[in-house]
Design a protein around this motif. Sequence first.
Motif, PDB file in Angstrom:
ATOM      1  N   LYS A 166       0.865  -1.180   0.000  1.00 51.13           N
ATOM      2  CA  LYS A 166       0.000   0.000   0.000  1.00 51.13           C
ATOM      3  C   LYS A 166       0.900   1.227   0.000  1.00 51.13           C
ATOM      4  CE  LYS A 166      -3.781  -2.262   2.385  1.00 51.13           C
ATOM      5  NZ  LYS A 166      -4.774  -2.174   3.460  1.00 51.13           N
ATOM      6  N   ILE A 167       0.620   2.134  -0.905  1.00 54.00           N
ATOM      7  CA  ILE A 167       1.422   3.349  -1.021  1.00 54.00           C
ATOM      8  C   ILE A 167       0.531   4.533  -0.665  1.00 54.00           C
ATOM      9  CG2 ILE A 167       2.850   4.782  -2.521  1.00 54.00           C
ATOM     10  CD1 ILE A 167       3.201   2.178  -4.276  1.00 54.00           C
ATOM     11  N   ILE A 168       0.883   5.186   0.430  1.00 55.39           N
ATOM     12  CA  ILE A 168       0.145   6.371   0.867  1.00 55.39           C
ATOM     13  C   ILE A 168       0.932   7.588   0.418  1.00 55.39           C
ATOM     14  CG2 ILE A 168      -0.745   7.673   2.838  1.00 55.39           C
ATOM     15  CD1 ILE A 168      -0.859   5.037   4.385  1.00 55.39           C
ATOM     16  N   THR A 169       0.265   8.473  -0.271  1.00 57.81           N
ATOM     17  CA  THR A 169       0.930   9.662  -0.778  1.00 57.81           C
ATOM     18  C   THR A 169       0.056  10.888  -0.579  1.00 57.81           C
ATOM     19  OG1 THR A 169       1.979  10.659  -2.723  1.00 57.81           O
ATOM     20  CG2 THR A 169       0.138   9.186  -3.138  1.00 57.81           C
ATOM     21  N   VAL A 170       0.692  11.972  -0.176  1.00 56.89           N
ATOM     22  CA  VAL A 170      -0.011  13.236  -0.014  1.00 56.89           C
ATOM     23  C   VAL A 170       0.027  13.948  -1.362  1.00 56.89           C
ATOM     24  CG1 VAL A 170      -0.021  15.477   1.153  1.00 56.89           C
ATOM     25  CG2 VAL A 170       0.639  13.407   2.415  1.00 56.89           C
ATOM     26  N   GLY A 171      -1.101  14.449  -1.792  1.00 58.37           N
ATOM     27  CA  GLY A 171      -1.143  15.197  -3.045  1.00 58.37           C
ATOM     28  C   GLY A 171      -2.276  14.746  -3.935  1.00 58.37           C
ATOM     29  N   LYS A 172      -2.101  14.991  -5.219  1.00 57.18           N
ATOM     30  CA  LYS A 172      -3.116  14.619  -6.207  1.00 57.18           C
ATOM     31  C   LYS A 172      -2.419  13.948  -7.383  1.00 57.18           C
ATOM     32  CE  LYS A 172      -2.909  19.093  -8.367  1.00 57.18           C
ATOM     33  NZ  LYS A 172      -2.624  20.327  -7.951  1.00 57.18           N
TER      34      LYS A 172
ATOM     35  N   LYS B 211      -4.749   5.777   7.900  1.00 52.86           N
ATOM     36  CA  LYS B 211      -4.781   4.777   6.824  1.00 52.86           C
ATOM     37  C   LYS B 211      -3.933   3.537   7.127  1.00 52.86           C
ATOM     38  CE  LYS B 211      -6.985   7.811   4.274  1.00 52.86           C
ATOM     39  NZ  LYS B 211      -8.414   7.722   4.089  1.00 52.86           N
ATOM     40  N   VAL B 212      -3.030   3.645   8.103  1.00 48.70           N
ATOM     41  CA  VAL B 212      -2.095   2.556   8.394  1.00 48.70           C
ATOM     42  C   VAL B 212      -2.745   1.564   9.352  1.00 48.70           C
ATOM     43  CG1 VAL B 212       0.160   1.950   9.363  1.00 48.70           C
ATOM     44  CG2 VAL B 212      -0.096   4.045   8.013  1.00 48.70           C
ATOM     45  N   VAL B 213      -2.749   0.303   8.956  1.00 48.79           N
ATOM     46  CA  VAL B 213      -3.327  -0.765   9.752  1.00 48.79           C
ATOM     47  C   VAL B 213      -2.318  -1.234  10.800  1.00 48.79           C
ATOM     48  CG1 VAL B 213      -4.232  -3.128   9.650  1.00 48.79           C
ATOM     49  CG2 VAL B 213      -4.758  -1.510   7.822  1.00 48.79           C
ATOM     50  N   LYS B 214      -2.795  -1.499  11.988  1.00 50.58           N
ATOM     51  CA  LYS B 214      -1.930  -1.979  13.066  1.00 50.58           C
ATOM     52  C   LYS B 214      -1.245  -3.282  12.632  1.00 50.58           C
ATOM     53  CE  LYS B 214      -1.834  -2.971  17.959  1.00 50.58           C
ATOM     54  NZ  LYS B 214      -2.554  -3.013  19.212  1.00 50.58           N
ATOM     55  N   GLY B 215       0.039  -3.396  12.937  1.00 47.93           N
ATOM     56  CA  GLY B 215       0.791  -4.596  12.606  1.00 47.93           C
ATOM     57  C   GLY B 215       1.437  -4.560  11.231  1.00 47.93           C
TER      58      GLY B 215
ATOM     59  N   ALA C  70       5.524 -13.285   6.954  1.00 50.31           N
ATOM     60  CA  ALA C  70       4.060 -13.280   6.800  1.00 50.31           C
ATOM     61  C   ALA C  70       3.439 -11.937   7.162  1.00 50.31           C
ATOM     62  CB  ALA C  70       3.421 -14.420   7.589  1.00 50.31           C
ATOM     63  N   VAL C  71       4.162 -10.864   6.867  1.00 49.10           N
ATOM     64  CA  VAL C  71       3.608  -9.525   7.057  1.00 49.10           C
ATOM     65  C   VAL C  71       2.509  -9.343   6.012  1.00 49.10           C
ATOM     66  CG1 VAL C  71       4.094  -7.055   6.908  1.00 49.10           C
ATOM     67  CG2 VAL C  71       5.728  -8.584   8.030  1.00 49.10           C
ATOM     68  N   LYS C  72       1.341  -8.985   6.465  1.00 51.59           N
ATOM     69  CA  LYS C  72       0.189  -8.873   5.564  1.00 51.59           C
ATOM     70  C   LYS C  72       0.250  -7.615   4.698  1.00 51.59           C
ATOM     71  CE  LYS C  72      -4.826  -8.892   5.599  1.00 51.59           C
ATOM     72  NZ  LYS C  72      -6.044  -8.864   6.381  1.00 51.59           N
ATOM     73  N   ASP C  73       0.626  -6.487   5.314  1.00 50.43           N
ATOM     74  CA  ASP C  73       0.642  -5.207   4.606  1.00 50.43           C
ATOM     75  C   ASP C  73       1.981  -4.503   4.789  1.00 50.43           C
ATOM     76  OD1 ASP C  73      -2.184  -5.097   3.746  1.00 50.43           O
ATOM     77  OD2 ASP C  73      -2.592  -4.964   5.900  1.00 50.43           O
ATOM     78  N   VAL C  74       2.544  -4.044   3.673  1.00 54.28           N
ATOM     79  CA  VAL C  74       3.734  -3.197   3.706  1.00 54.28           C
ATOM     80  C   VAL C  74       3.322  -1.849   3.134  1.00 54.28           C
ATOM     81  CG1 VAL C  74       6.086  -2.841   2.875  1.00 54.28           C
ATOM     82  CG2 VAL C  74       5.314  -5.149   3.459  1.00 54.28           C
ATOM     83  N   TYR C  75       3.460  -0.829   3.952  1.00 53.91           N
ATOM     84  CA  TYR C  75       3.096   0.527   3.544  1.00 53.91           C
ATOM     85  C   TYR C  75       4.341   1.311   3.170  1.00 53.91           C
ATOM     86  CZ  TYR C  75      -1.621   0.084   5.493  1.00 53.91           C
ATOM     87  OH  TYR C  75      -2.911  -0.287   5.751  1.00 53.91           O
ATOM     88  N   PHE C  76       4.240   2.060   2.084  1.00 58.48           N
ATOM     89  CA  PHE C  76       5.260   3.027   1.704  1.00 58.48           C
ATOM     90  C   PHE C  76       4.597   4.386   1.806  1.00 58.48           C
ATOM     91  CE2 PHE C  76       6.873  -0.838  -0.016  1.00 58.48           C
ATOM     92  CZ  PHE C  76       8.257  -0.715   0.026  1.00 58.48           C
ATOM     93  N   ILE C  77       5.223   5.305   2.533  1.00 57.11           N
ATOM     94  CA  ILE C  77       4.634   6.627   2.751  1.00 57.11           C
ATOM     95  C   ILE C  77       5.467   7.695   2.054  1.00 57.11           C
ATOM     96  CG2 ILE C  77       4.040   8.388   4.465  1.00 57.11           C
ATOM     97  CD1 ILE C  77       3.503   6.091   6.438  1.00 57.11           C
ATOM     98  N   ILE C  78       4.781   8.455   1.205  1.00 62.53           N
ATOM     99  CA  ILE C  78       5.367   9.620   0.545  1.00 62.53           C
ATOM    100  C   ILE C  78       4.685  10.830   1.172  1.00 62.53           C
ATOM    101  CG2 ILE C  78       5.724  10.839  -1.628  1.00 62.53           C
ATOM    102  CD1 ILE C  78       5.230   8.081  -3.045  1.00 62.53           C
ATOM    103  N   GLY C  79       5.430  11.592   1.934  1.00 60.59           N
ATOM    104  CA  GLY C  79       4.858  12.721   2.655  1.00 60.59           C
ATOM    105  C   GLY C  79       4.526  13.899   1.760  1.00 60.59           C
ATOM    106  N   GLY C  80       4.087  14.954   2.399  1.00 61.27           N
ATOM    107  CA  GLY C  80       3.709  16.167   1.690  1.00 61.27           C
ATOM    108  C   GLY C  80       4.906  17.051   1.377  1.00 61.27           C
ATOM    109  N   ALA C  81       4.620  18.209   0.843  1.00 62.99           N
ATOM    110  CA  ALA C  81       5.658  19.138   0.386  1.00 62.99           C
ATOM    111  C   ALA C  81       6.595  19.581   1.506  1.00 62.99           C
ATOM    112  CB  ALA C  81       4.994  20.365  -0.242  1.00 62.99           C
ATOM    113  N   TYR C  82       6.128  19.552   2.751  1.00 59.93           N
ATOM    114  CA  TYR C  82       6.944  20.009   3.876  1.00 59.93           C
ATOM    115  C   TYR C  82       7.424  18.854   4.749  1.00 59.93           C
ATOM    116  CZ  TYR C  82       4.906  24.287   2.211  1.00 59.93           C
ATOM    117  OH  TYR C  82       4.502  25.310   1.407  1.00 59.93           O
TER     118      TYR C  82
END
Length: 155
Positions: free
Chosen positions: A4-10, A61-65, A94-106
């Motif tokens: 799952k890739i969480i990104t701030v923006g459009k 948006k981040v799931v525990k674990g 056996a990690v179910k979800d790996v999140y990559f976070i791309i933050g905002g401009a600041y």
Amino acid sequence: MKIKIITVGKNDSLFEGGVDEFTKRLGSYCPVEWVLVKPSSYGESDIEKNKKEEGEKILEKVVKGAFVVLLDERGKELTTKELAILLEKKEIEAVKDVYFIIGGAYGVSDQVKLCANITIALSKLTFPHELVRLVLIEALYRSCSVLKGSKYHHE
């Protein structure tokens, strides 16, 4: 394992075709989900409030674990093989979800930094967030192709 890739923006039409193509390719190896977080309305008027507001939206948006990877130019630079090994290790664990976070401009809030299991840099250079999306999704596809023995990556 799901990425799952969480990104701030459009979405930006300049890079959207490439992002879609590599998302589709990576999807043949593992499920991929993009989560867009609306940028804060504070902008430059209050950068700390900006990061806090965006950080709260990200953390919702981040799931525990889950295993959380934060992208930051001050993070550790990985080779393609090192990223592949990291993903393989999470799959073995056996990690179910790996999140990559791309933050905002600041950047991101301290809470998001604390949530991250690892902080990595795609480069020491700073890139527009839309370009980071393309570089990240291609790097993930390349790393997974290494794990699957594809000839996409050459050394």
